[in-house]
Design a protein around this motif. Structure first.
Motif, PDB file in Angstrom:
ATOM      1  N   LYS A 312       1.076  -1.433  -0.184  1.00  0.00           N
ATOM      2  CA  LYS A 312       0.086   0.333   0.251  1.00  0.00           C
ATOM      3  C   LYS A 312       0.769   1.331   0.227  1.00  0.00           C
ATOM      4  O   LYS A 312       0.601   2.535  -0.685  1.00  0.00           O
ATOM      5  CB  LYS A 312      -0.937  -0.280   1.633  1.00  0.00           C
ATOM      6  N   ALA A 313       2.029   1.216   0.526  1.00  0.00           N
ATOM      7  CA  ALA A 313       2.897   2.135   0.442  1.00  0.00           C
ATOM      8  C   ALA A 313       4.072   1.476   0.241  1.00  0.00           C
ATOM      9  O   ALA A 313       4.646   1.158   0.426  1.00  0.00           O
ATOM     10  CB  ALA A 313       3.498   2.402   2.632  1.00  0.00           C
ATOM     11  N   PHE A 314       4.716   3.198  -0.689  1.00  0.00           N
ATOM     12  CA  PHE A 314       6.961   2.659  -1.252  1.00  0.00           C
ATOM     13  C   PHE A 314       6.858   4.221  -1.270  1.00  0.00           C
ATOM     14  O   PHE A 314       6.241   5.297  -1.197  1.00  0.00           O
ATOM     15  CB  PHE A 314       6.111   2.454  -2.839  1.00  0.00           C
ATOM     16  N   SER A 315       8.399   3.913  -0.700  1.00  0.00           N
ATOM     17  CA  SER A 315       8.799   4.792  -0.545  1.00  0.00           C
ATOM     18  C   SER A 315      10.228   4.616  -0.844  1.00  0.00           C
ATOM     19  O   SER A 315      10.833   3.710  -0.887  1.00  0.00           O
ATOM     20  CB  SER A 315       9.477   5.330   0.815  1.00  0.00           C
ATOM     21  N   ALA A 316      11.362   5.368  -1.537  1.00  0.00           N
ATOM     22  CA  ALA A 316      12.703   5.135  -2.004  1.00  0.00           C
ATOM     23  C   ALA A 316      13.947   6.774  -1.852  1.00  0.00           C
ATOM     24  O   ALA A 316      12.682   7.790  -1.796  1.00  0.00           O
ATOM     25  CB  ALA A 316      12.925   5.030  -3.065  1.00  0.00           C
ATOM     26  N   SER A 344       6.496   7.885  -1.417  1.00  0.00           N
ATOM     27  CA  SER A 344       7.077   8.737  -0.902  1.00  0.00           C
ATOM     28  C   SER A 344       8.033   9.030  -1.275  1.00  0.00           C
ATOM     29  O   SER A 344       8.982   7.665  -0.872  1.00  0.00           O
ATOM     30  CB  SER A 344       6.652   8.696   0.634  1.00  0.00           C
ATOM     31  N   LEU A 345       8.902   9.734  -1.873  1.00  0.00           N
ATOM     32  CA  LEU A 345      10.169   9.440  -2.703  1.00  0.00           C
ATOM     33  C   LEU A 345      11.344  11.040  -2.164  1.00  0.00           C
ATOM     34  O   LEU A 345      10.487  11.883  -1.842  1.00  0.00           O
ATOM     35  CB  LEU A 345      10.011   9.840  -4.027  1.00  0.00           C
ATOM     36  N   LEU A 346      12.211  10.990  -1.510  1.00  0.00           N
ATOM     37  CA  LEU A 346      13.425  11.944  -1.146  1.00  0.00           C
ATOM     38  C   LEU A 346      14.407  12.042  -2.347  1.00  0.00           C
ATOM     39  O   LEU A 346      15.045  10.747  -2.194  1.00  0.00           O
ATOM     40  CB  LEU A 346      14.134  11.206   0.352  1.00  0.00           C
ATOM     41  N   ILE A 347      15.067  13.253  -2.320  1.00  0.00           N
ATOM     42  CA  ILE A 347      15.549  13.109  -3.230  1.00  0.00           C
ATOM     43  C   ILE A 347      17.221  13.897  -2.840  1.00  0.00           C
ATOM     44  O   ILE A 347      16.887  14.586  -2.313  1.00  0.00           O
ATOM     45  CB  ILE A 347      15.248  14.151  -4.629  1.00  0.00           C
ATOM     46  N   HIS A 348      18.104  12.860  -3.083  1.00  0.00           N
ATOM     47  CA  HIS A 348      19.673  13.976  -2.277  1.00  0.00           C
ATOM     48  C   HIS A 348      19.569  15.249  -2.174  1.00  0.00           C
ATOM     49  O   HIS A 348      19.588  16.099  -3.485  1.00  0.00           O
ATOM     50  CB  HIS A 348      21.054  13.263  -2.797  1.00  0.00           C
ATOM     51  N   ASP A 349      20.325  16.442  -1.988  1.00  0.00           N
ATOM     52  CA  ASP A 349      20.351  16.845  -1.251  1.00  0.00           C
ATOM     53  C   ASP A 349      20.993  17.965  -2.080  1.00  0.00           C
ATOM     54  O   ASP A 349      20.633  19.115  -2.774  1.00  0.00           O
ATOM     55  CB  ASP A 349      20.862  17.761  -0.012  1.00  0.00           C
ATOM     56  N   TRP A 375       6.621  13.963  -1.132  1.00  0.00           N
ATOM     57  CA  TRP A 375       8.385  14.291  -1.706  1.00  0.00           C
ATOM     58  C   TRP A 375       9.394  15.126  -0.535  1.00  0.00           C
ATOM     59  O   TRP A 375       8.814  15.691   0.168  1.00  0.00           O
ATOM     60  CB  TRP A 375       7.782  15.897  -2.634  1.00  0.00           C
ATOM     61  N   GLY A 376      10.017  14.605  -0.432  1.00  0.00           N
ATOM     62  CA  GLY A 376      11.280  15.386   0.439  1.00  0.00           C
ATOM     63  C   GLY A 376      12.535  15.140   0.374  1.00  0.00           C
ATOM     64  O   GLY A 376      13.399  15.236  -0.709  1.00  0.00           O
ATOM     65  N   ILE A 377      13.552  15.806   0.692  1.00  0.00           N
ATOM     66  CA  ILE A 377      14.943  16.019   0.434  1.00  0.00           C
ATOM     67  C   ILE A 377      15.790  14.798   1.838  1.00  0.00           C
ATOM     68  O   ILE A 377      15.684  15.277   2.928  1.00  0.00           O
ATOM     69  CB  ILE A 377      15.247  17.550   0.728  1.00  0.00           C
ATOM     70  N   TRP A 378      16.954  14.475   1.383  1.00  0.00           N
ATOM     71  CA  TRP A 378      17.757  13.408   2.468  1.00  0.00           C
ATOM     72  C   TRP A 378      19.491  14.028   2.074  1.00  0.00           C
ATOM     73  O   TRP A 378      19.177  14.135   1.319  1.00  0.00           O
ATOM     74  CB  TRP A 378      16.992  12.279   2.684  1.00  0.00           C
TER      75      TRP A 378
END
Length: 395
Positions: A312-316, A344-349, A375-378
């Motif tokens: 149901k939930a996917f993040s990378a 939920s997808l996090l993109i490198h800073d 969306w996020g930043i890591w």
């Protein structure tokens, strides 16, 4: 200052790192002196100045519940400390009600002697960091919380604690075998960088966090396991150490020693996730695993595995070295997992903001509809931050 409430004075005293400072406060204020007998927690740190001056410490109050001691390693590595004997003697003298309380002991940078040590059943929480120790089970039979960080001296240990609920163990390289038999354990975190023979028997385990190499690792089937975090140089081989884990709902996969932007191969596939964890509903793929996944990407691969509806939930965690390849992989996962609704997808800073915005726009317009995007930043060593304003993307 004397007009402050007693709980505030107790909070101040419990945060001091030196018993000498506690004594000074008692002399400076009658209110501190009055509050001291009710103190429940003291931190004692052995500093270089204390070592050079050889200043003795003071005693503890009669209802102590928490004690934290940090020795000075230049001296403590050369002589065995009788601290455990003193603590054991203290607990034997206190009221029987102490057995029902959560009594905590934390020791850092010490060589602990267990000679002539009587069992300490009152102690329920133990944290040892950078410590030498040769025996554990008989000394603390009623432990519920155990943290062993860089503990040496244990030879092929078998941790057999009947009441243990939570265990965090950073296994030293010098240890070649470890057995963990804990019938009530619910949370386990094992970090073992070097290949060590590990036997884990914990039938009630609910959450497991493994940072290990899969060789010589034997894990029993867990009937209650819900949350799994796996980290290894060879994540695919680590998967194979598990039997069919039908109860697992939340899975996170990570790996070590992958340089940023590497194009090496990886034996991780989404298909192997569902082979071992068929009912996982939330999947998180860390950046190193995802990079290896992209390197082995084959478009026709998705036609060879069953569509899974449990997820149901996917993040990378993404690096966007090749945004078009990353998009194809994300799109392929979503097409193969038709039950997914939260992404939920996090993109490198370090990724340029123009590239990030273009990728985000493409995902939201070209991937299958009716998805809730987050969306996020890591960045390594930093907490993840979630994007609420795309114009605020850093680059």
């Amino acid at each position: 200052m004397d007009k402050l409430p007693e709980p505030l004075f107790l909070e101040i005293l419990s945060r001091l790192d030196d018993l000498a400072d506690v004594s000074r406060c008692r002399i400076a204020s009658k209110t501190f002196e009055t509050a001291y007998p009710h103190l429940r927690s003291i931190n004692q740190q052995c500093t270089l100045k204390r070592y050079l001056n050889s200043r003795p410490g003071t005693g503890v109050s009669g209802e102590m519940k928490s004690l934290s001691i940090s020795d000075f390693w230049l001296q403590s590595c050369r002589r065995r400390s009788v601290l455990l004997s003193l603590v054991s003697s203290y607990y034997r003298k206190v009221k029987i009600e102490m057995v029902k309380k959560q009594n905590q002991l934390s020791v850092k940078n010490a060589w602990l002697s267990v000679e002539n040590l009587s069992p300490t059943p009152m102690l329920t929480s133990l944290t040892l960091e950078s410590v030498r120790l040769v025996r554990l089970n008989k000394c603390f039979p009623n432990l519920k919380f155990l943290n062993l960080i860089g503990v040496s001296g244990l030879k092929a240990p078998c941790i057999h604690l009947l009441n243990l609920k939570t265990c965090h163990w950073t296994v030293p390289d010098s240890l070649f075998s470890l057995t963990l038999i804990t019938p009530t354990l619910s949370t386990l975190r094992l970090e073992c960088i070097k290949s060590t023979r590990l036997d884990v028997e914990a039938p009630k385990l609910f959450h497991i966090h493994l940072d290990i190499e899969p060789r010589n690792f034997e894990i029993k089937k867990f009937e209650n396991l819900k949350t799994v975090w796996l980290k290894s140089r060879n994540i695919g081989d680590l998967f194979e150490t598990f039997e069919l884990a039908e109860t697992v709902e939340n899975l996170t996969v990570d790996t070590r020693d992958w340089p940023r932007g590497a194009t090496g191969s990886s034996n991780f596939t989404v298909k192997c996730v569902f082979t071992i964890f068929p009912n996982v509903s939330s999947l998180c793929i860390k950046s190193n695993v995802w990079s290896g996944f992209e390197a082995c990407y084959r478009p026709l691969y998705w036609e060879t595995w069953d569509v899974r509806k449990a997820l149901k939930a996917f993040s990378a965690y993404l690096l966007l070295v090749y945004p078009s390849v990353t998009f194809s992989c994300v799109s392929g996962v979503l097409d193969g997992c038709m039950g997914v609704s939260e992404v939920s997808l996090l993109i490198h800073d370090d990724v340029d903001s123009t590239v990030s915005k273009s990728f985000i726009s493409r995902c939201m317009t070209q991937c299958r509809p009716r998805l809730n995007w987050r969306w996020g930043i890591w960045r390594e060593g930093m907490e993840d931050s979630w994007i609420t304003d795309f114009d605020g993307l850093s680059g």
